[in-house]
Scaffold this motif. Sequence first.
Motif, short mmCIF file in Angstrom:
data_model
loop_
_atom_site.label_atom_id
_atom_site.label_comp_id
_atom_site.label_asym_id
_atom_site.label_seq_id
_atom_site.Cartn_x
_atom_site.Cartn_y
_atom_site.Cartn_z
N VAL A 348 36.99 34.79 36.40
CA VAL A 348 36.07 34.78 37.55
C VAL A 348 36.43 33.63 38.50
CG1 VAL A 348 33.67 34.51 38.25
CG2 VAL A 348 34.23 35.86 36.24
N THR A 349 36.61 32.45 37.94
CA THR A 349 36.98 31.32 38.78
C THR A 349 38.37 31.53 39.40
OG1 THR A 349 35.65 29.85 37.41
CG2 THR A 349 37.31 28.81 38.81
N LEU A 350 39.26 32.13 38.64
CA LEU A 350 40.61 32.36 39.17
C LEU A 350 40.55 33.27 40.40
CD1 LEU A 350 43.69 31.90 38.87
CD2 LEU A 350 43.76 34.05 37.59
N ILE A 351 39.82 34.38 40.26
CA ILE A 351 39.72 35.31 41.38
C ILE A 351 39.12 34.61 42.59
CG2 ILE A 351 38.54 37.40 42.21
CD1 ILE A 351 38.82 38.53 39.38
N ASP A 352 38.09 33.83 42.32
CA ASP A 352 37.43 33.11 43.41
C ASP A 352 38.39 32.13 44.07
OD1 ASP A 352 35.12 32.49 44.97
OD2 ASP A 352 34.94 30.61 43.83
N LEU A 447 50.92 30.43 33.62
CA LEU A 447 50.14 31.03 32.54
C LEU A 447 49.26 29.94 31.97
CD1 LEU A 447 53.47 31.87 32.00
CD2 LEU A 447 52.26 33.66 30.78
N PHE A 448 47.97 30.16 31.95
CA PHE A 448 47.11 29.10 31.43
C PHE A 448 46.14 29.60 30.38
CE2 PHE A 448 43.31 30.32 33.75
CZ PHE A 448 43.83 30.99 34.85
N GLY A 454 36.95 26.55 34.98
CA GLY A 454 36.05 25.89 35.91
C GLY A 454 36.80 25.00 36.89
N GLU A 455 36.32 23.76 37.03
CA GLU A 455 36.90 22.83 38.00
C GLU A 455 38.39 22.57 37.74
OE1 GLU A 455 36.14 21.60 41.00
OE2 GLU A 455 34.61 23.15 40.64
N ALA A 456 38.74 22.46 36.44
CA ALA A 456 40.14 22.20 36.10
C ALA A 456 41.03 23.31 36.64
CB ALA A 456 40.29 22.09 34.59
N LEU A 457 40.54 24.53 36.57
CA LEU A 457 41.31 25.67 37.05
C LEU A 457 41.44 25.63 38.57
CD1 LEU A 457 42.76 28.35 36.82
CD2 LEU A 457 40.57 29.47 36.42
N ARG A 458 40.33 25.29 39.25
CA ARG A 458 40.40 25.18 40.72
C ARG A 458 41.43 24.12 41.11
NH1 ARG A 458 36.33 28.13 43.01
NH2 ARG A 458 34.63 28.49 41.54
N LYS A 459 41.41 23.02 40.37
CA LYS A 459 42.38 21.93 40.66
C LYS A 459 43.80 22.43 40.47
CE LYS A 459 39.90 17.69 39.65
NZ LYS A 459 39.44 17.08 38.42
N LEU A 460 44.01 23.17 39.39
CA LEU A 460 45.36 23.68 39.10
C LEU A 460 45.83 24.59 40.24
CD1 LEU A 460 47.72 24.05 37.02
CD2 LEU A 460 46.48 26.03 36.16
N VAL A 461 44.96 25.49 40.66
CA VAL A 461 45.33 26.42 41.73
C VAL A 461 45.61 25.65 43.02
CG1 VAL A 461 44.53 28.36 43.15
CG2 VAL A 461 44.11 28.36 40.68
N LYS A 471 56.47 32.03 46.22
CA LYS A 471 55.81 33.10 45.47
C LYS A 471 55.19 32.51 44.21
CE LYS A 471 57.25 37.32 43.10
NZ LYS A 471 58.46 38.10 42.85
N VAL A 472 53.88 32.57 44.12
CA VAL A 472 53.19 32.05 42.94
C VAL A 472 52.28 33.14 42.38
CG1 VAL A 472 51.62 30.30 42.03
CG2 VAL A 472 53.16 29.72 43.90
N LYS A 473 52.33 33.31 41.07
CA LYS A 473 51.41 34.25 40.43
C LYS A 473 50.76 33.57 39.22
CE LYS A 473 53.73 38.52 41.72
NZ LYS A 473 53.80 39.94 41.34
N TYR A 474 49.60 34.09 38.84
CA TYR A 474 48.86 33.49 37.73
C TYR A 474 48.57 34.52 36.65
CZ TYR A 474 48.00 29.64 40.94
OH TYR A 474 48.16 28.60 41.79
N ILE A 475 48.59 34.04 35.42
CA ILE A 475 48.10 34.87 34.32
C ILE A 475 47.05 34.06 33.58
CG2 ILE A 475 48.63 35.95 32.10
CD1 ILE A 475 51.38 36.69 33.19
#
Lengths: 693, 160
Positions: A348-352, A447-448, A454-461, A471-475
């Motif tokens: 959910v956070t990733l999509i956001d 890949l994470f 949460g916040e850590a993921l937003r920071k990573l993105v 070109k960046v993609k996430y899994i």
Amino acid sequence: MVNLTINGIAVQAPPGTLVIDAAKKAGIEIPAFCYYEGYSLQAACRMCLVEVEKMPKLQTACTLPVGEGMVVRTEAAAVVKARKTTLEFLLTNHPLDCPVCDKGGECELQDMVFRYGAGESRFTELKHHVDEKQWSPVVFYDAPRCILCYRCVRVCDEGMGVGALGVVNRGVLSEIAPSHGDHLECDECGACIDICPVGALTSGTYRYQTRPWEMQHVGTTCTFCADGCKTTLGIRNEKIVRGNNRDQSGINGEFLCVKGRYAFDFQEHPGRLTAPLMRINGKLEEVSWSKALAAVAAKFSEVKSRGGQFGVIGSTKTSNEENFFLQKFARQGLGTANIDHRRSGDIVTLIDALAGKTDALGSVQDAYLMKASLVVGTDLAQEHPLLAFQLRANFRHHDSHTYTVAAGPVREDSYSVAQVRAAAGEEMAGVESLRDRLAKEPELLVLFGASVKGEALRKLVAFVGSLGIAKVKYICLMDYSNSRGAMDMGLLPDLGPGYKPVSAAGLALPDMMASTGLDVLWIVGANPLARHELKSTGAFVVVQEMFLTETAARADVVLPASSAYEKGGTVTSGTGEVQRLHSAAKTMGAKPDLEIMGLIAKEMKLNLGIWANANVFEEIRREVRGYNIPLPTIATGQAVQTSPLNGRVAVASRPDLIQPAGNTLFTSGSLGKYSKKLTSVMEYPGALYKPQY
Amino acid sequence: MTFSPELEKRIEKLLASYPSNRRKSALIPMLMYAQDETGYVTRELVEEVARRIGIPPVQVDEVVTFYTMLWRKPRGKYHVQVCTNISCLLTGGEELYEHTCKKLGLGHRETAADGVFSLEEVECMGACSWAPAVQINYDFYHHVTPEKLDQLIDDLKKVH
Ligand code: SF4
Ligand code: SF4
Ligand code: SF4
Ligand code: FES
Ligand code: FES
């Protein structure tokens, strides 16, 4: 392009192409044993000999690159004779026990002898015999059948990154040996058995069970983890006897891990529930389906009519159709927003965080093709065997760069360009330390694991976004076969199907368990009581389950459910790839969850639409963003990646709800425990495996 | 597994002489050196060598089982190797080997119970000019006759 002729046909091939491949492209088959696409060249078997003009001797087509003006003959008299002799030689000590060999009927040696072989042998000496050996509960080796092609050695070393097999001794005494002298300590994946062209390596589940032509083959999707491997189950007399993917279809090619290949036997565990259970005088007793369904429907209707509280918990292993139907049942049929499941990745956070970016979600194929990968907060080879396999293959074939940031050590360390150690939840500093090197990469697949949320993921993105990589993609790594599907289908208290926010959010899973006001708790294919205490002690608990789990044991009504291998429908892998399930076997008395829910709805006189997989999937295609996928593609056993919502997801992030199961290669939550084979290998936690020789 | 300081030094030097991605090349000399100290290649040694070179143990097994100069069971304190390859054969190597068998009461690749002698029939060891040749541990003996051999063995028995 290089020009050459093969059997008089003009052929063009890029420089570096091997003659065997150039011939194949031109429709000319050159027989081969040791040559195997994707693995290093061996030139051990001499089956692929061809005649090349101006070369004094026959050449191995599997190691010979094409040359300008080359004239190749694959059916010249000398070649035909050489093949015959090679086969005669391979059969010197071969036992010719085809009538009892597992491989009989699908053996490459049989096929070759049939096609190219000599009818008789000039050898009159006694055959050298070695007894069969058991190396682990799942791997057996019969040396006399072995043609020493080294395929098993290479697949284990290069493909799996394990290197548990080797060739010992020399000459006629040569044979394959396992990692620890007399036994194997390895991934127990069975890739070596699968790739063996003959019946030298045989599997503990399948050996001497059947002849290959007596089986039916059902292609379905593995139920053990979110990587979503396609597996072809071999069925004999309604019993699953084999799992493999020899036709190399699906996102995993021929890859399967120990769970996908062997753990299917959970399906016939004696603990499977085969009749509904109802609590009568405090004890669970077997009752008929009609009695159980009537009791559930009556209770649901009664609680609904008096405005009581429902709690609904879904599963990460049930199909999309079931999950969609369940949330619809809860929301429309019961009028509750209290619906959730155990989440294992913060998609959910990733999509956001990715709102506005297109094509930003990685697939299994991307793990094999993208030039660089950053693996954060996960032990990939333990938790996501297929993705780990893909990254390794990417490195082998394309020299891709892998960066690991994990508590480690992890298997990826052995080939990664950088290994950073970081405790779970503190990966960001480690990732940042790689800034300069990552910024130089033209492409990056991130890949994470579950600790990045949460916040850590937003920071990573945000950090990766700031590096200016084209070109960046996430899994977002998740646990189970349909973890992603459960999210997409809206088994969430605040989001409906396709991540559409609902008007009034309900209770999340831990909040339901902690609430004292639930009148009904309905659990479909999950085991929340293994981790949580149910505070609503008076709640009427309905559980749809395969086994008498902690949760089922507390239920008032237990409805026996079919496993993933006993029903149709679709599942969505962690990478968002939708694939079909196909029914391979049956357990008498159990019903698919979709049917159970449909029957409850019918009993309650609710109109929730037709509860057939095809109909529900039509609804999903209409309702769930990204699922409007071409049906023929999935119908033919292939995967289609969905692209969910591209936009903000307006809900409060709840990283505390991300609670992964922490599975390893040898565990799969509540399910793996029910597989005799999986629990018998010595690597399985707690299993006491003693080699028997 | 710990080695003597001298062996450690040798191994260190050996490993340093190959590029880091070609450390596998150190496998055979490392096994030979270690075998001289441990007497033969034990399971423990296989795993240790694998660990130091960074390869799966089974790849060490492949080499150990391929080369006859690596022993997987104890050899004698004096390892007697008699050549019966072409030059030595033509000059009485085979008779010499048979004589040695009788003298020591041992067959090919056998070790005496007291651990003093072991015997091996070997292929050409590059001493053809002085055939028939015998090698005991790392020492060569040339133009060996059955009498010379008896003498040699008896002398070794004395010093032992
Ligand atoms: S089962 Fe898998 S890991 Fe084990 S030896 Fe075979 S290929 Fe290697
Ligand atoms: S066991 Fe099978 S795959 Fe391995 S070398 Fe022998 S024939 Fe080839
Ligand atoms: S990697 Fe996952 S999906 Fe693939 S076979 Fe293993 S458990 Fe099944
Ligand atoms: S396929 Fe060419 S040598 Fe085996
Ligand atoms: S043949 Fe004996 S040393 Fe050469």
